[in-house]
Scaffold this motif. Structure first.
Motif, PDB file in Angstrom:
ATOM      1  N   MET A  38       0.833  -1.213   0.000  1.00  0.00           N
ATOM      2  CA  MET A  38       0.000   0.000   0.000  1.00  0.00           C
ATOM      3  C   MET A  38       0.860   1.253   0.000  1.00  0.00           C
ATOM      4  O   MET A  38       0.508   2.255  -0.635  1.00  0.00           O
ATOM      5  CB  MET A  38      -0.958  -0.025   1.193  1.00  0.00           C
ATOM      6  CG  MET A  38      -2.025  -1.112   1.075  1.00  0.00           C
ATOM      7  SD  MET A  38      -3.338  -1.054   2.344  1.00  0.00           S
ATOM      8  CE  MET A  38      -2.410  -1.415   3.833  1.00  0.00           C
ATOM      9  N   GLN A  39       1.987   1.213   0.698  1.00  0.00           N
ATOM     10  CA  GLN A  39       2.869   2.379   0.692  1.00  0.00           C
ATOM     11  C   GLN A  39       3.428   2.642  -0.700  1.00  0.00           C
ATOM     12  O   GLN A  39       3.553   3.800  -1.118  1.00  0.00           O
ATOM     13  CB  GLN A  39       4.000   2.179   1.702  1.00  0.00           C
ATOM     14  CG  GLN A  39       3.568   2.334   3.147  1.00  0.00           C
ATOM     15  CD  GLN A  39       4.742   2.316   4.105  1.00  0.00           C
ATOM     16  OE1 GLN A  39       5.884   2.588   3.727  1.00  0.00           O
ATOM     17  NE2 GLN A  39       4.467   1.987   5.361  1.00  0.00           N
ATOM     18  N   LYS A  40       3.766   1.587  -1.422  1.00  0.00           N
ATOM     19  CA  LYS A  40       4.266   1.766  -2.793  1.00  0.00           C
ATOM     20  C   LYS A  40       3.185   2.371  -3.684  1.00  0.00           C
ATOM     21  O   LYS A  40       3.479   3.208  -4.544  1.00  0.00           O
ATOM     22  CB  LYS A  40       4.751   0.431  -3.353  1.00  0.00           C
ATOM     23  CG  LYS A  40       6.125   0.022  -2.845  1.00  0.00           C
ATOM     24  CD  LYS A  40       6.606  -1.285  -3.453  1.00  0.00           C
ATOM     25  CE  LYS A  40       6.029  -2.478  -2.768  1.00  0.00           C
ATOM     26  NZ  LYS A  40       6.659  -3.751  -3.173  1.00  0.00           N
ATOM     27  N   GLU A  41       1.943   1.949  -3.489  1.00  0.00           N
ATOM     28  CA  GLU A  41       0.852   2.544  -4.263  1.00  0.00           C
ATOM     29  C   GLU A  41       0.665   4.013  -3.903  1.00  0.00           C
ATOM     30  O   GLU A  41       0.518   4.875  -4.780  1.00  0.00           O
ATOM     31  CB  GLU A  41      -0.442   1.773  -4.020  1.00  0.00           C
ATOM     32  CG  GLU A  41      -0.456   0.398  -4.653  1.00  0.00           C
ATOM     33  CD  GLU A  41      -1.777  -0.316  -4.507  1.00  0.00           C
ATOM     34  OE1 GLU A  41      -2.071  -1.186  -5.341  1.00  0.00           O
ATOM     35  OE2 GLU A  41      -2.527   0.002  -3.557  1.00  0.00           O
ATOM     36  N   GLU A  42       0.676   4.299  -2.607  1.00  0.00           N
ATOM     37  CA  GLU A  42       0.408   5.662  -2.140  1.00  0.00           C
ATOM     38  C   GLU A  42       1.530   6.628  -2.509  1.00  0.00           C
ATOM     39  O   GLU A  42       1.263   7.796  -2.841  1.00  0.00           O
ATOM     40  CB  GLU A  42       0.206   5.642  -0.625  1.00  0.00           C
ATOM     41  CG  GLU A  42      -1.061   4.913  -0.193  1.00  0.00           C
ATOM     42  CD  GLU A  42      -1.072   4.534   1.269  1.00  0.00           C
ATOM     43  OE1 GLU A  42      -2.013   3.848   1.691  1.00  0.00           O
ATOM     44  OE2 GLU A  42      -0.122   4.901   2.000  1.00  0.00           O
TER      45      GLU A  42
END
Length: 218
Positions: A131-135
């Motif tokens: 999720m951090q990579k997406e965000e």
């Protein structure tokens, strides 16, 4: 093109209520959304005529919520962040806590989901990284309509979605398809209720990304 020739992901997006049918029959419409309905039915041993009849019988006004196909990338991304990313971050720590409690108290029970807490902890760490990579990387690119440049990160996210799907498969094996045994304590039943919610949310989350948001950048 008949329903059987359409991909599961496309049907999930275009046929209101289809996701409910897919859930019932354990048809993967998120990570497995790229295959035709005919093949998906064969994989789970379903009669194709019966499956098509169920989909065609859905009420015309039955909906799974907002029509995200007509939403902008900004609207869709904001929905994914608030409805799924934030939700998963609330769900997983409590699920891990309850799983550890059940294993500590009922570890000698034949149906105790031993190893579930560790699996959920792994899922939590993997999803937080994902999720951090997406965000921080992918979503800002999609908000700026940098679709061509985003294809590399999208490929990585799709592979990680496949890993999430494999983790859900292991979760089902450990929990007898998320069915608590007869006489299970309140914590055990609450854990499995939370697991069903988490599983359904994650499947819908991946579906919206794989079959809608990421497809726009292709």
């Amino acid at each position: 093109m008949t329903l059987l020739d359409q991909t599961v992901g496309r049907i999930a997006l275009t046929v209101p209520g289809a996701t409910r049918v897919f859930h019932t029959h354990h048809i993967n419409f998120c990570c497995g959304g790229h295959i035709p309905l005919r093949e998906a039915a064969q994989r789970v041993g379903l009669d194709t005529d019966k499956l098509v009849a169920e989909l065609e019988a859905l009420a015309p006004n039955e909906t799974d919520g907002h029509d995200w196909q007509s939403a902008s990338n900004d609207e869709l991304i904001e929905h994914i962040l608030t409805r799924y990313h934030d939700t998963h971050r609330r769900q997983l720590p409590e699920l891990i806590r309850m799983a550890r409690r059940v294993e500590q108290v009922h570890g000698d029970h034949v149906t105790c989901p031993r190893g579930l807490a560790d699996l959920l902890n792994d899922i939590h760490q993997e999803m937080e990284s994902h999720m951090q990579k997406e965000e921080q990387i992918l979503f800002p690119m999609l908000r700026r309509d940098l679709g061509a440049q985003a294809l590399g990160p999208i490929t990585v996210m799709r592979h990680e979605h496949d890993d999430h799907g494999a983790s859900l498969d292991r979760l089902l094996v450990l929990t007898d398809d998320i069915n608590p045994p007869k006489g299970a304590c309140t914590t055990w039943r609450a854990l499995y209720t939370g697991l069903r919610e988490f599983r359904d949310d994650l499947i819908q989350h991946i579906h919206l990304e794989n079959n809608l948001l990421f497809e726009r950048a292709s």
